[in-house]
Write a protein that holds these residues in place. Structure first.
Motif, PDB file in Angstrom:
ATOM      1  N   ARG A  10       6.487  19.776  50.236  1.00  0.00           N
ATOM      2  CA  ARG A  10       5.510  20.971  49.725  1.00  0.00           C
ATOM      3  C   ARG A  10       3.982  20.626  50.106  1.00  0.00           C
ATOM      4  N   ALA A  11       3.595  19.176  49.489  1.00  0.00           N
ATOM      5  CA  ALA A  11       2.146  18.567  49.943  1.00  0.00           C
ATOM      6  C   ALA A  11       1.777  18.958  51.346  1.00  0.00           C
ATOM      7  N   ARG A  12       2.912  18.432  52.316  1.00  0.00           N
ATOM      8  CA  ARG A  12       2.533  18.617  53.642  1.00  0.00           C
ATOM      9  C   ARG A  12       2.459  20.173  54.267  1.00  0.00           C
ATOM     10  N   GLN A  13       3.280  21.018  53.754  1.00  0.00           N
ATOM     11  CA  GLN A  13       3.301  22.240  54.071  1.00  0.00           C
ATOM     12  C   GLN A  13       1.980  23.017  53.744  1.00  0.00           C
ATOM     13  N   ASN A  14       1.665  22.803  52.552  1.00  0.00           N
ATOM     14  CA  ASN A  14       0.405  23.110  51.867  1.00  0.00           C
ATOM     15  C   ASN A  14      -0.760  22.747  52.818  1.00  0.00           C
ATOM     16  N   GLU A  15      -0.873  21.715  53.333  1.00  0.00           N
ATOM     17  CA  GLU A  15      -1.987  20.968  54.139  1.00  0.00           C
ATOM     18  C   GLU A  15      -1.668  21.629  55.464  1.00  0.00           C
ATOM     19  N   LYS A  22      -7.514  28.703  57.191  1.00  0.00           N
ATOM     20  CA  LYS A  22      -9.034  28.210  57.294  1.00  0.00           C
ATOM     21  C   LYS A  22      -9.280  28.822  58.753  1.00  0.00           C
ATOM     22  N   ALA A  23      -8.840  28.671  59.445  1.00  0.00           N
ATOM     23  CA  ALA A  23      -9.206  29.199  61.047  1.00  0.00           C
ATOM     24  C   ALA A  23      -9.023  30.704  60.955  1.00  0.00           C
TER      25      ALA A  23
END
Length: 87
Positions: A10-15, A22-23
């Motif tokens: 989940r942390a990887r996906q969120n990042e 953001k882009a």
């Protein structure tokens, strides 16, 4: 700190999503800035064409979940009114 495998994923996906979103937001702001600059210059044709270019980009932001549809509708409505007022 994420401990379970699920939380780590989940942390990887969120990042990853954070950088992509953001882009997308940055790209949308660029289009909006171009419309604002065209309105400030007082050239209605340039402002109208900039608004036409910005519109699909804003709508894409809605479908991708970066912006809320009512927010985009409000922005487009206000920009369109300002472009029309130039004429």
């Amino acid at each position: 700190m994420a401990n379970s495998p699920q939380a780590k994923k989940r942390a990887r996906q969120n990042e990853r999503r954070y950088t992509i979103n953001k882009a997308r937001r940055s790209r949308i702001r660029t289009y909006l800035r171009k419309v604002e600059e065209a309105i400030a210059s007082g050239n209605q044709d340039a402002a109208a064409s900039a608004l036409r270019d910005a519109q699909p980009e804003l709508m894409r932001g809605v479908t991708k979940g970066v912006l809320h549809k009512n927010t985009v509708a409000r922005k487009l409505s206000r920009l369109n009114a300002r472009v029309k007022a130039l004429g």
